[in-house]
Design a protein around this motif. Structure first.
Motif, PDB file in Angstrom:
ATOM      1  N   GLN A 156      -6.127  -6.564  -6.113  1.00 40.08           N
ATOM      2  CA  GLN A 156      -6.038  -5.287  -5.685  1.00 40.08           C
ATOM      3  C   GLN A 156      -7.356  -4.788  -5.306  1.00 40.08           C
ATOM      4  O   GLN A 156      -7.856  -4.240  -4.201  1.00 40.08           O
ATOM      5  CB  GLN A 156      -5.501  -4.424  -6.918  1.00 40.08           C
ATOM      6  CG  GLN A 156      -4.945  -3.060  -6.482  1.00 40.08           C
ATOM      7  CD  GLN A 156      -6.223  -1.965  -6.226  1.00 40.08           C
ATOM      8  OE1 GLN A 156      -7.328  -2.289  -6.801  1.00 40.08           O
ATOM      9  NE2 GLN A 156      -5.834  -1.054  -5.769  1.00 40.08           N
ATOM     10  N   PRO A 157      -8.578  -4.996  -6.100  1.00 42.11           N
ATOM     11  CA  PRO A 157      -9.783  -4.248  -5.636  1.00 42.11           C
ATOM     12  C   PRO A 157     -10.197  -4.931  -4.350  1.00 42.11           C
ATOM     13  O   PRO A 157     -10.993  -4.470  -3.693  1.00 42.11           O
ATOM     14  CB  PRO A 157     -10.500  -4.520  -6.862  1.00 42.11           C
ATOM     15  CG  PRO A 157      -9.871  -5.489  -7.627  1.00 42.11           C
ATOM     16  CD  PRO A 157      -8.481  -5.277  -7.498  1.00 42.11           C
ATOM     17  N   GLN A 176     -11.191  -2.734  -0.951  1.00 39.52           N
ATOM     18  CA  GLN A 176     -12.280  -2.657  -0.374  1.00 39.52           C
ATOM     19  C   GLN A 176     -12.223  -2.836   1.146  1.00 39.52           C
ATOM     20  O   GLN A 176     -12.840  -2.122   1.978  1.00 39.52           O
ATOM     21  CB  GLN A 176     -13.099  -3.760  -1.012  1.00 39.52           C
ATOM     22  CG  GLN A 176     -14.509  -3.601  -0.294  1.00 39.52           C
ATOM     23  CD  GLN A 176     -15.563  -4.586  -0.931  1.00 39.52           C
ATOM     24  OE1 GLN A 176     -15.249  -5.759  -1.385  1.00 39.52           O
ATOM     25  NE2 GLN A 176     -16.962  -4.304  -0.812  1.00 39.52           N
ATOM     26  N   LYS A 177     -11.478  -3.692   1.508  1.00 39.27           N
ATOM     27  CA  LYS A 177     -11.133  -4.101   2.812  1.00 39.27           C
ATOM     28  C   LYS A 177     -10.402  -3.028   3.877  1.00 39.27           C
ATOM     29  O   LYS A 177     -10.570  -2.848   4.663  1.00 39.27           O
ATOM     30  CB  LYS A 177     -10.503  -5.325   3.132  1.00 39.27           C
ATOM     31  CG  LYS A 177     -11.410  -6.545   2.721  1.00 39.27           C
ATOM     32  CD  LYS A 177     -11.129  -7.949   3.086  1.00 39.27           C
ATOM     33  CE  LYS A 177     -12.166  -9.028   2.854  1.00 39.27           C
ATOM     34  NZ  LYS A 177     -11.850 -10.298   3.433  1.00 39.27           N
ATOM     35  N   LEU A 178      -9.292  -2.302   2.866  1.00 36.40           N
ATOM     36  CA  LEU A 178      -8.663  -1.291   3.480  1.00 36.40           C
ATOM     37  C   LEU A 178      -9.438  -0.191   3.690  1.00 36.40           C
ATOM     38  O   LEU A 178      -9.185   0.491   4.600  1.00 36.40           O
ATOM     39  CB  LEU A 178      -7.443  -0.999   2.385  1.00 36.40           C
ATOM     40  CG  LEU A 178      -6.513   0.200   3.053  1.00 36.40           C
ATOM     41  CD1 LEU A 178      -5.946  -0.084   4.396  1.00 36.40           C
ATOM     42  CD2 LEU A 178      -5.438   0.307   1.897  1.00 36.40           C
ATOM     43  N   THR A 216      -4.178   3.342  -0.237  1.00 38.68           N
ATOM     44  CA  THR A 216      -4.282   2.784  -1.666  1.00 38.68           C
ATOM     45  C   THR A 216      -3.464   1.584  -1.408  1.00 38.68           C
ATOM     46  O   THR A 216      -2.103   1.389  -1.538  1.00 38.68           O
ATOM     47  CB  THR A 216      -4.078   3.837  -2.682  1.00 38.68           C
ATOM     48  OG1 THR A 216      -4.740   5.191  -2.582  1.00 38.68           O
ATOM     49  CG2 THR A 216      -4.150   3.261  -4.063  1.00 38.68           C
ATOM     50  N   VAL A 217      -4.096   0.407  -1.979  1.00 38.21           N
ATOM     51  CA  VAL A 217      -3.267  -0.923  -2.039  1.00 38.21           C
ATOM     52  C   VAL A 217      -2.757  -0.871  -3.617  1.00 38.21           C
ATOM     53  O   VAL A 217      -3.116  -0.490  -4.515  1.00 38.21           O
ATOM     54  CB  VAL A 217      -4.617  -1.948  -2.214  1.00 38.21           C
ATOM     55  CG1 VAL A 217      -3.755  -3.319  -2.359  1.00 38.21           C
ATOM     56  CG2 VAL A 217      -5.176  -2.065  -0.940  1.00 38.21           C
ATOM     57  N   ALA A 223       0.762  -1.113  -0.115  1.00 40.94           N
ATOM     58  CA  ALA A 223      -0.067  -0.050   0.096  1.00 40.94           C
ATOM     59  C   ALA A 223       0.822   1.064  -0.057  1.00 40.94           C
ATOM     60  O   ALA A 223       2.038   1.014   0.289  1.00 40.94           O
ATOM     61  CB  ALA A 223      -1.083  -0.048   1.257  1.00 40.94           C
ATOM     62  N   ASP A 224       0.216   2.226  -0.338  1.00 40.47           N
ATOM     63  CA  ASP A 224       0.871   3.667  -0.119  1.00 40.47           C
ATOM     64  C   ASP A 224       1.493   4.153   1.328  1.00 40.47           C
ATOM     65  O   ASP A 224       1.219   3.368   2.248  1.00 40.47           O
ATOM     66  CB  ASP A 224       0.148   4.697  -0.658  1.00 40.47           C
ATOM     67  CG  ASP A 224      -1.152   5.052  -0.213  1.00 40.47           C
ATOM     68  OD1 ASP A 224      -1.519   4.426   0.706  1.00 40.47           O
ATOM     69  OD2 ASP A 224      -1.758   6.113  -0.347  1.00 40.47           O
ATOM     70  N   GLU A 225       1.978   5.012   1.349  1.00 40.38           N
ATOM     71  CA  GLU A 225       2.832   5.265   2.604  1.00 40.38           C
ATOM     72  C   GLU A 225       1.547   5.660   3.640  1.00 40.38           C
ATOM     73  O   GLU A 225       1.888   5.457   4.962  1.00 40.38           O
ATOM     74  CB  GLU A 225       3.687   6.721   2.621  1.00 40.38           C
ATOM     75  CG  GLU A 225       4.429   6.923   3.935  1.00 40.38           C
ATOM     76  CD  GLU A 225       5.394   7.891   3.615  1.00 40.38           C
ATOM     77  OE1 GLU A 225       5.943   8.614   4.762  1.00 40.38           O
ATOM     78  OE2 GLU A 225       5.823   8.112   2.364  1.00 40.38           O
TER      79      GLU A 225
END
Length: 448
Positions: free
Chosen positions: A432-433, A437-439, A238-239, A232-234
């Motif tokens: 990824q999608p 969704q879970k993130l 975003t995954v 993910a991003d920092e």
């Protein structure tokens, strides 16, 4: 220390990764008991009994028994130790919370900091640390920051726990096996490239001997990060698994078995997993954490530490775990409970006994960079552990999110890639999608 987790082969069963964010302690037998009787002068704790919830192996438990006995002697308090194995710890702690029987002091996993702090389960111990005059700068910054929370993000703000340890996840090699094969020993200061590592692993593989046997759940991070990719991003919004760099890393990892055949097959792993084979001297390269050292010192072959092989960035990478020691917000003895947390985390003699027992590196930076490195006990290249803790180790991807489900989901179907049923790139595009969704749900739960 950071994890007597199940070490299966690269192709073996991929168990749930729900414990990934809080790997730092060894598993032990489930039992309940109290430490030795208190004696000596009291320091505000005479007649008080604290409960301390612990998970750890036999060697670690012995070292902590000594530390707790010293605390009892200094304070006049008694400490009842509640012991559980690593696999059951989270469940039993949750049951204690639900039943309103939270221990005074207990282990807090990195991935639980945000939720436990927001829900008022753990105490903000910043004022107590300041009042006690604890020199927090002596403790690994990563370890302290892992238990900071400012109401939005982990890593900054008030302190809700102190590190029980920091757990640098290093890479080991069987020196005896390489020498017998006539292969030059790896350079402790210059990592193999992926291609170099795979070539050496192939050379070592013959009969009942393999070059390596890496569990994807705990070892893929080194490949991904060294190739310039991440989950993910920092800001963990975003995954980012659907990138060419990530796909290249995962495919290279899978090809160690699919193409090179340098790790035991699924069938061979079912007979005996790669951890057991490493212990028997049948594996050339295998991960090593400080929690392994007490056991590995008894092996029948020589071993040592080296950096992880490197991808296109040319920089070695690995994760650095931790467990925290936190204080219940409902403890009837907050000052004494915080004293216990500080004592177990930062007392010099306690840290000395733990590193000598071979269960962790010292939490105190000056000790880790000084007497620990000078100690003649294995491994010879202890500097690798220290470099990971000091320079380049990073938290596992779910360590700073409300829930680890988005990250756990990654491992559920990864066997398809390891079996060669789907390419890494195609599988990652599908994942990824689902992970996103879970993130998103985790961030919504955290109010982010």
């Amino acid at each position: 220390m950071f994890g007597n987790f199940s070490r299966r082969s690269l192709l073996g069963g991929i168990g749930a990764a729900a414990m990934a964010a809080g790997l730092a302690a060894c598993g032990g037998e489930t039992s309940t008991g109290s430490s030795s009787s208190a004696s000596g002068s009291a320091a505000g704790g005479a007649g008080v009994e604290l409960t301390y919830m612990f998970r750890g192996g036999e060697d670690e438990r012995k070292a902590y028994d000594q530390a707790i006995a010293a605390f009892e002697k200094q304070t006049g308090a008694k400490v009842k130790v509640i012991v559980t194995d690593a696999d059951q710890y989270r469940t039993k702690l949750q049951a204690a919370i639900t039943g309103n029987q939270v221990p005074d002091v207990f282990y807090l996993e990195q991935g639980s900091v945000m939720a436990f702090a927001k829900n008022g389960i753990v105490k903000n111990i910043t004022p107590d640390i300041e009042a006690a005059g604890l020199d927090i700068d002596r403790v690994w910054k990563y370890g302290v920051d892992s238990y900071r929370f400012d109401g939005d993000q982990v890593g900054q703000g008030d302190i809700y726990g102190l590190p029980k340890d920091v757990g640098p996840f290093s890479f080991g090699y069987n020196k005896t096996m390489l020498e017998a094969a006539g292969i030059p020993l790896p350079d402790k200061d210059k990592p193999y490239t992926w291609a170099e590592f795979r070539e050496v692993a192939k050379q070592l593989t013959k009969d009942e001997q393999w070059g390596t046997g890496l569990n994807v759940v705990w070892n893929l991070q080194a490949w991904v990060w060294s190739n310039g990719a991440d989950w993910a991003d920092e800001e963990r919004r975003t995954v980012t698994v659907d990138t060419p760099e990530f796909a290249e890393a995962l495919q290279d990892f899978a090809d160690i078995q699919l193409v090179d055949k340098s790790t035991p097959s699924v069938e061979q792993a079912q007979t005996m997993d790669t951890y057991q084979r490493w212990m028997r001297g049948q594996i050339g390269f295998f991960p090593v954490g400080p929690w392994d050292v007490s056991t590995y010192r008894e092996l029948d072959f020589e071993w040592d530490l080296i950096p992880w092989p490197v991808g296109k960035t040319g920089e070695t990478a690995t994760w650095l775990g931790s467990l925290g020691i936190s204080v219940s917000n409902k403890t009837k003895h907050p000052e004494l409970a915080t004293q216990l947390a500080m004592f177990l985390s930062a007392d010099e003699e306690t840290q000395r006994s733990l590193y000598k027992a071979g269960v962790q590196i010292p939490n105190l930076v000056d000790m880790a960079e000084g007497e620990y490195l000078d100690d003649e006990l294995a491994p010879a290249n202890k500097e690798e552990f220290v470099q990971i803790a000091r320079d380049y180790g990073r938290a596992l991807p779910a360590a700073e999110t409300w829930s680890p489900e988005w990250y756990d989901d990654f491992w559920i179907d990864i066997q398809q890639v390891l079996d060669g049923k789907v390419t890494a790139a195609d599988w990652l595009a599908q994942m990824q999608p689902r992970m996103q969704q879970k993130l998103d749900q985790a961030n919504m739960a955290a109010g982010r």
